[in-house]
Design an enzyme around this catalytic site. Structure first.
Site, PDB file in Angstrom:
ATOM      1  N   PRO A  64       0.822  -1.219   0.000  1.00  0.00           N
ATOM      2  CA  PRO A  64       0.000   0.000   0.000  1.00  0.00           C
ATOM      3  C   PRO A  64       0.853   1.266   0.000  1.00  0.00           C
ATOM      4  O   PRO A  64       0.363   2.338  -0.331  1.00  0.00           O
ATOM      5  CB  PRO A  64      -0.806  -0.093   1.304  1.00  0.00           C
ATOM      6  CG  PRO A  64      -0.602  -1.465   1.827  1.00  0.00           C
ATOM      7  CD  PRO A  64       0.661  -1.997   1.242  1.00  0.00           C
ATOM      8  N   ASP A  74      -7.519  -1.327 -26.725  1.00  0.00           N
ATOM      9  CA  ASP A  74      -7.965  -1.380 -25.345  1.00  0.00           C
ATOM     10  C   ASP A  74      -8.187   0.004 -24.765  1.00  0.00           C
ATOM     11  O   ASP A  74      -7.409   0.910 -24.998  1.00  0.00           O
ATOM     12  CB  ASP A  74      -6.914  -2.107 -24.511  1.00  0.00           C
ATOM     13  CG  ASP A  74      -7.555  -3.059 -23.545  1.00  0.00           C
ATOM     14  OD1 ASP A  74      -8.777  -3.220 -23.625  1.00  0.00           O
ATOM     15  OD2 ASP A  74      -6.827  -3.615 -22.718  1.00  0.00           O
TER      16      ASP A  74
END
Ligand code: J9Q
Length: 251
Positions: free
Chosen positions: A89, A168
Site C-alpha cells: 500500500p 484497449d
C-alpha cells in the site's frame, strides 16, 4: 516472459493463473510462471515466516531471511531478474503506463507482502514498490495477480487478437464505446433494448464516428480526468467540442 511470485499462499496465485488467457499462454510457453512458497525457504522445523514487531504493537511482520533466500534461489536458478516488485500500500500507483514499461522486461519477481507488514530490510532487494489502489487488503497476492494480468496481456502472443490489445480502453486513453451482439431485438422487450440502428446499417464511416462519439461522451461524463491525457485525432477533438457545447448548463 518469465515471472516468479514469492508468497505464503501459493494456491491463491496458481488457481487463477491456470484459467483463461494467461493459463493458455502458460501452456503454450509464451509465459513462464513459477510460484514460490515462502515457507520452502525457511530453515526451522516449524517453517516460520513471520515474527512479532520490534517495539511492540499488533500483528506479525514477515521475516527478512526467507525472502532473501527465495530471491537468491530464483537468481541462481533463473538468472538475475530485470525487476523485483514488492506489492504494498506504500508503493507508487500501478497504471497502464507502468504495465507497458514492465511488459518490456524479460523476467520479473513479485514479492507478496502481508497486511501487517514486511521487514523494512526487504525493500533494499526490491527495484520497485507498487500499489494497485487505496484499499485495505489482507496481502499482496491479489495485487500481484492484477499486475501480472495487466503486464502479460501486453506481451506479444499472449492475447490471440493483437487488435484488442491496441484498441484497449486505457491504451487509447478513453473509455470503451458500447458493444452489442445478437439478437438485434430482444423478443417481448421495449424499444429501448434494441441495438442502435447505426450498428446494423453497414455504413462503416458512420459506425466509426458513432463509436468515437459514444466513447468521448462516456469519458466526459464518467471520467473527465482521462481526457487531459488522451491523444485525440481531429475528428475526436471536433466531437468533443460539440459534446462540451451541448452539455453547458446541463450539469
Ligand atoms: C500488500 N493492501 O494494496 C493495494 N496495492 C497493494 C496492496 C497491498 C495491501 C496489503 C499487502 C499489498
Amino acid at each position: 516472459m518469465k515471472f516468479d511470485i514469492v508468497t505464503i499462499f501459493p494456491a491463491m496465485i496458481e488457481q487463477p493463473l491456470a484459467a483463461g488467457i494467461l493459463g493458455r499462454a502458460i501452456e503454450r510457453g509464451t509465459l513462464d510462471v513459477k510460484v514460490r512458497d515462502l515457507r520452502d525457504f525457511t530453515t526451522d522445523r516449524h517453517r516460520v515466516v513471520d515474527d512479532v514487531p520490534y517495539g511492540g504493537g499488533p500483528g506479525m511482520v514477515l521475516k527478512p531471511e526467507p525472502i532473501f533466500r527465495a530471491l537468491d534461489a530464483i537468481e541462481a536458478e533463473r538468472g538475475r531478474p530485470s525487476a523485483v516488485v514488492m506489492t504494498s500500500p506504500q508503493g507508487t500507483r500501478f497504471t497502464q503506463e507502468e504495465a507497458q514499461r514492465l511488459s518490456r522486461m524479460a523476467h520479473i519477481v513479485f514479492l507478496c507482502g502481508r497486511y501487517e507488514g514486511v521487514d523494512e530490510r526487504v525493500r533494499e532487494r526490491a527495484t520497485e514498490e507498487l500499489s494497485i489502489g487505496d484499499y485495505v487488503l489482507s496481502g499482496g497476492e491479489l495485487p500481484a495477480l492484477v499486475m501480472i494480468d495487466a503486464i502479460a496481456r501486453l506481451v506479444p502472443g499472449v492475447v490471440g487478437d493483437e487488435r484488442s490489445v491496441a484498441e484497449d480502453s486505457f491504451s487509447r486513453g478513453l473509455l470503451d464505446f458500447p458493444q452489442y451482439t445478437r439478437p438485434a431485438r430482444m423478443t417481448g422487450s421495449a424499444e429501448a433494448l434494441k441495438v442502435p440502428d447505426v450498428l446494423l446499417s453497414g455504413n462503416h464511416a458512420e459506425i466509426r464516428r458513432w463509436r468515437k462519439r459514444e466513447a468521448l461522451s462516456r469519458t466526459l461524463d464518467r471520467r473527465p480526468d482521462l481526457l487531459t491525457g488522451a491523444s485525440l485525432d481531429e475528428e475526436e477533438q471536433e466531437i468533443l467540442r460539440e459534446l462540451k457545447g451541448a452539455s453547458h448548463g446541463r450539469d
